[in-house]
Structure formats: structure tokens, C-alpha cells
Scaffold this active site. Sequence first.
Site, PDB file in Angstrom:
ATOM      1  N   THR A 324      11.089   4.513   0.098  1.00  0.00           N
ATOM      2  CA  THR A 324      12.051   5.048  -0.872  1.00  0.00           C
ATOM      3  C   THR A 324      12.440   6.489  -0.561  1.00  0.00           C
ATOM      4  O   THR A 324      11.795   7.167   0.239  1.00  0.00           O
ATOM      5  CB  THR A 324      11.478   5.015  -2.306  1.00  0.00           C
ATOM      6  OG1 THR A 324      10.392   5.948  -2.376  1.00  0.00           O
ATOM      7  CG2 THR A 324      10.992   3.632  -2.678  1.00  0.00           C
ATOM      8  N   CYS A 325      13.485   6.958  -1.241  1.00  0.00           N
ATOM      9  CA  CYS A 325      14.012   8.313  -1.033  1.00  0.00           C
ATOM     10  C   CYS A 325      13.306   9.323  -1.906  1.00  0.00           C
ATOM     11  O   CYS A 325      13.932  10.246  -2.433  1.00  0.00           O
ATOM     12  CB  CYS A 325      15.495   8.338  -1.317  1.00  0.00           C
ATOM     13  SG  CYS A 325      16.406   7.235  -0.273  1.00  0.00           S
ATOM     14  N   ASP A 326      12.016   9.162  -2.106  1.00  0.00           N
ATOM     15  CA  ASP A 326      11.254  10.134  -2.868  1.00  0.00           C
ATOM     16  C   ASP A 326      10.165  10.664  -1.956  1.00  0.00           C
ATOM     17  O   ASP A 326       9.403   9.878  -1.392  1.00  0.00           O
ATOM     18  CB  ASP A 326      10.646   9.469  -4.108  1.00  0.00           C
ATOM     19  CG  ASP A 326       9.987  10.487  -5.032  1.00  0.00           C
ATOM     20  OD1 ASP A 326       9.281  11.386  -4.519  1.00  0.00           O
ATOM     21  OD2 ASP A 326      10.169  10.380  -6.260  1.00  0.00           O
TER      22      ASP A 326
END
Length: 377
Positions: A324-326
Site C-alpha cells: 500500500t501507499c502508506d
Amino acid sequence: MNEKIARFLAEQQPATPCLVVDLDIVEENFRSLTAALPDAKIYYAVKANPAPEILSLLNAKGSSFDTASVPEIEMALAAGAPPERISFGNTIKKQRDIAKAYELGVRLFAFDSIEELDKIAESAPGSRVFCRILTSGEGAEWPLSRKFGCDPSMARQLLIAASQKGVVPYGVSFHVGSQQKDPTQWDTALRTVAEMFRDLEALGITLGMVNLGGGFATRYRTDVPEAETYGMTILESLRHHFGNRLPETIVEPGRSMVGNAGVIQSEVVLISRKSANDNRRWVYLDIGKFGGLAETMDEAIQYPIMTPRDGSGDAEGVILAGPTCDSADVLYEKADYQLPLDLRIGDLVQIHSAGAYTTTYASVNFNGFSPLSQYYI
Ligand SMILES: *Cc1c(COP(=O)(O)O)cnc(C)c1O
């Protein structure tokens, strides 16, 4: 890997990431804990994995269920459990949820404050209540201390109050922390509980039950005690502190019922380095903290990870991360994970002992990723 799961993965080739749980292992876990603590009633902690297949299996084996919400109560009922075999063990409940549980027939409730006791007395009159006391959580890899439970001297006052409020002061509970690898941790709590039993007896209040909580460990990267060892150590403590007047006992295993029964299959999405002389590869999987591996927080739970190229050549340290983009979605950076140098993008890897606390910890649609798919075989 477990043959049944390996065969399923080979034959079905399910899309990844997915969890596959071998129900035979769940059954075996239930059997071995029952054998280790023959006089204790098992209340399976539904939150560990609430799949209907697991609840039905455990219900058929005679298990009871520890629940934390109305939906969990409804899942246990749907699996066939009668309400007499369900406890509402969360110490933090909405008044209307207590009322709903009572309406559904539940008569066993946990609390750790006068405020919660008042809610139960009002909405579940006549029910049995048990008070949770604080423990240190020492030795646990996933401690549950501080947030739940109260000081034993407060618990004593609360149980006295319970007897005056139209509910039945039934017992005391504690949780020594999840993934508790030290079986002697139950002893400290049991010493306190036995003292409470004696003090309250002197005041005319006879408690009947000790709830030993969960905490029994499952094997991740290192060995853990067998159910039998937990059982022997706990029985010894019970005899030591209660003599020949042993109370009724309850255990609430979650992790140890389902953890080792599940394998997550995941695909390697990217292997890269951050600079020309970066000495550690980053390996990005299609599952991370938000896809179900929330217990990798602070690298607390360290799942064994296997690849199709294990043993084929040299392995080197890696940083493992999710898709994910975290930037918090990094699984392991400090823990020493070594993966083969010839690991390739597209390889399928297996994350073992992943049956507990994964499916329900998966986010709903973060970055558009679906919740973890699951198979029960
Ligand atoms: C989470 C929980 C359990 C289960 O704990 P495990 O360590 O998974 O066995 C049992 N009882 C209560 C009250 C819990 O909150």
C-alpha cells in the site's frame, strides 16, 4: 508445509493474497487444550478468527464462546451455540448492546468499573458478572495490559457492589497477555485471585469461577510450550493457591486455537534497492499491515515466511513491506529476515501460522485492495 494446505494451493491456485485454514488443525488444537485442562470450560475468543466454519466446528466439539460485540454474539448463535455457552467478555460495551445481548439470552458479562457494572445491572438484571483484574502482561509478545482490568482492591469493592445491584458476583478474570510464552505468568494472577476469593468469602460473598483468559502461544519463528505444559503449570498453581477447593475455571483461547492452522499465500510484487550500494533488498509482498498482518506492528508477531527457492542458494537480509501507499506499511526491518538471493518478482511465498488475527484485521478497501480472501478446508 502442511500437506492438505499445500495440495489445496497447488490444485486451486487461488488468487493472492489469501488465507487457507486447515480445520483439522483447529480441531486438534481444541482437543489438546481440553486434554491439558480437562476441568476448564473453553470459551473460544471469537475475535481471533470468526469464520463460520471455525465457529461451527468448535460448537460441534462443545466449545463455548467469548464475544466482544453483538455481531460476534450473533455469529456464535448462528453457528449453533446456545446463549448459555456465550459470554460477553468485553469490558467496554454500549448499554444498548448489553440489552440486546440479554434479549438474545446471554447471561454472563465482564466488567472492570462501577460505571460498566451499573450498565449491566440495569440492562441485564440477574446475570452473572465477573470482574477483570489488571496484569503486567510481562513476557507476552502482544500484551493486553493497562487498557483492561482494574486493581484487585477495586475489583473486590466492585464485586461487593455487584451483590447489592441485583447481579450475581460470579468470579474474577484476567489475561496474561497474548502470545504469552511463560506459563508461570498465570501463577502471579492466581495468587491474587485466590486472596480475593478468601477476602470476599469472609464478607459472605462466595465466588465460583476463575477466568484464566487466553494467552496460550502458537508457534511462529521460535518454539513455544505445548498445551500440556501450560495445563500442568496452571493446575499446579490452582492447587497451590486454592488447595482442595478448586473453583470452576474458564479459558478463552484465541490465537492457540487457530494460529498454526492457517497459511497465507502471497506474491512478490517488487524486489528493489534504494541506492547502488544499498546492502539490503526491499521485498514488497501483495499483503502488508493493512491487508491482515496488523500484528507485525512494532514487529511484535514474527511470522515464518517460506519461498519456493529456500535452500537453493545464498540468502541475505531483507526489508519486508506491504503493497500500500502508506509508509507505515513495512512488516519487518529490525527483525532478521533472510530470503534467497535468487527470489524473483512473481514468486509465491507462504506466511505461516497466520490463522489468528489476520482476516478481521484486514482493511476494507485501502488503496482499493480487497479484504483478505479466506478458504477453510
Ligand atoms: C483477545 C482475548 C482473548 C484471546 O487471547 P489469545 O491471546 O488470542 O488467546 C481472550 N480473552 C479476552 C478477554 C480477550 O480480549
